[in-house]
Design an enzyme around this catalytic site. Sequence first.
Site, PDB file in Angstrom:
ATOM      1  N   GLY A   1      57.024  60.221  41.190  1.00 56.16           N
ATOM      2  CA  GLY A   1      56.247  59.016  41.435  1.00 56.16           C
ATOM      3  C   GLY A   1      55.486  58.954  42.734  1.00 56.16           C
ATOM      4  O   GLY A   1      54.864  57.931  43.030  1.00 56.16           O
TER       5      GLY A   1
ATOM      6  N   CYS B   1      35.079  57.384  19.163  1.00 62.10           N
ATOM      7  CA  CYS B   1      34.661  56.094  18.612  1.00 62.10           C
ATOM      8  C   CYS B   1      35.633  55.004  19.035  1.00 62.10           C
ATOM      9  O   CYS B   1      36.286  54.361  18.207  1.00 62.10           O
ATOM     10  CB  CYS B   1      34.568  56.176  17.096  1.00 62.10           C
ATOM     11  SG  CYS B   1      33.363  57.395  16.586  1.00 62.10           S
TER      12      CYS B   1
HETATM   13  C1  LIG Z   1      56.775  61.193  34.428  1.00 64.79           C
HETATM   14  C2  LIG Z   1      58.062  61.378  35.125  1.00 64.79           C
HETATM   15  C3  LIG Z   1      58.114  62.027  36.365  1.00 64.79           C
HETATM   16  C4  LIG Z   1      56.897  62.481  37.098  1.00 64.79           C
HETATM   17  O1  LIG Z   1      56.114  61.431  37.545  1.00 64.79           O
HETATM   18  P1  LIG Z   1      54.890  61.706  38.536  1.00 64.79           P
HETATM   19  O2  LIG Z   1      54.209  60.381  38.617  1.00 64.79           O
HETATM   20  O3  LIG Z   1      54.044  62.734  37.885  1.00 64.79           O
HETATM   21  O4  LIG Z   1      55.455  62.172  39.828  1.00 64.79           O
HETATM   22  C5  LIG Z   1      59.345  62.254  36.911  1.00 64.79           C
HETATM   23  N1  LIG Z   1      60.483  61.862  36.306  1.00 64.79           N
HETATM   24  C6  LIG Z   1      60.470  61.215  35.131  1.00 64.79           C
HETATM   25  C7  LIG Z   1      61.756  60.817  34.516  1.00 64.79           C
HETATM   26  C8  LIG Z   1      59.263  60.949  34.501  1.00 64.79           C
HETATM   27  O5  LIG Z   1      59.262  60.308  33.331  1.00 64.79           O
END
Ligand SMILES: *Cc1c(COP(=O)(O)O)cnc(C)c1O
Length: 415
Positions: free
Chosen positions: A229, A340
């Site tokens: 994240g 579309c």
């Molecule tokens: C999508 C996801 C990530 C990665 O998220 P990023 O925003 O790409 O860093 C990590 N852990 C889980 C459980 C996810 O679903």
Amino acid sequence: MIDKPLPFDERTIREIVRSYRTPFYIYDESAIRASARRLNQAFAWATFKEYFAVKATPNPHLLKILRQKGLGGDCSSLAELVLCERVGITGENIMFTSNETPAKEYLRAKDLGAIINLDDITHIPYLERHAGLPEVICLRYNPGPLREGNAIIGKPEEAKYGFTREQLVEGYRQLKAKGVRRFGLHTMVASNELNPEFFVETAKMLFQLAVELARDPGVRLEFVNLGGGIGIPYRPGEKAVDLGFVGRRIQQTYQEIVVPAGLHPLKIFMENGRCITGPYGYLVTEAIHHKNTYKRYVGVDSCMSNLMRPGMYGAYHHITVLGKETAPQDHTYDVVGSLCENNDKFAIDRQLPEINDGDLLVIHDAGAHGSAMGFQYNGKLRSAELLLREDGSVMQIRRAETIDDYFATLDFSGL
Ligand SMILES: *Cc1c(COP(=O)(O)O)cnc(C)c1O
């Protein structure tokens, strides 16, 4: 002003277009290596491992590069597990963070020796019944109203993921009673978060929880996984997360909470996708149409099946018109694809230089959750992926889909 520099210029891309048709993705190998290195360096003080979120950019060549930098893989499906296995990411270098997981996926993860991260307390008996309990288990915590979350991931209490606080205690107790001896704790409460303090808060929350769980039900955690994240600056002027700062602040928190409680060494894991590859992948597409109706449109030869984020989240992706980097941005366009669906727009009311048919547009920050989200709705095909290597050469790392790929699963017999 060039506020988002590119690792290539128009001449390089025109040269590439002679061998590979637009649209295509192109990834910058040296920048990807450098971003992996930065994250590792930020946590050099700890026993740290980044498990790259495979879903962000599931390409074996990129995974191999990341493996060479010491990264593991974070998977949530059978295909992602197999992809890791095929590039030599195996055993505890895989974190299996799935949800609503089918039995056969647990079985494969266990066979691979992956660290299984359970999403719900009912998955303890489910896993035991279908695959048997492995030696090490991680549990995913959902702090609910204790944390705010953010726009993409939403409020934790509305999120389908993870155990409540009470379920965590009960879960570890059950696992202990069933003979599991090694434990981890995971959470994922942010997506595309640019505030560095957010990650410090997450670490603090998990460190405190580690201390509480050591008392009741008496489990000594081997690692905490802070999730992914970490955001990236999609918009010019936004600031990248200072990973050095995040690492130092988390180290401070570790010294304040983990060490005095006698829980050192506690390993620290993360599972970012976006910040590792996101800024270093570009979608290159050609302007093929102009249309002036109630608005001015530039039609390009790709569409949201190549990059869904603008249509899905209203996400901003910066656009550079190659060769016009310094031209005045005195035209307002919607840059649109051929699907579309009226949300098939890469940009809405965007100030850009005058665009002519045949101009090449670079859509920035598409290196994570870009090509990966590709789909075939409306008979659209996924484009090729190229790698701009450290020596400046270009290698195709995924070919474009062909119409035969589209028809491969259809059956015309007996019509
Ligand atoms: C999508 C996801 C990530 C990665 O998220 P990023 O925003 O790409 O860093 C990590 N852990 C889980 C459980 C996810 O679903």
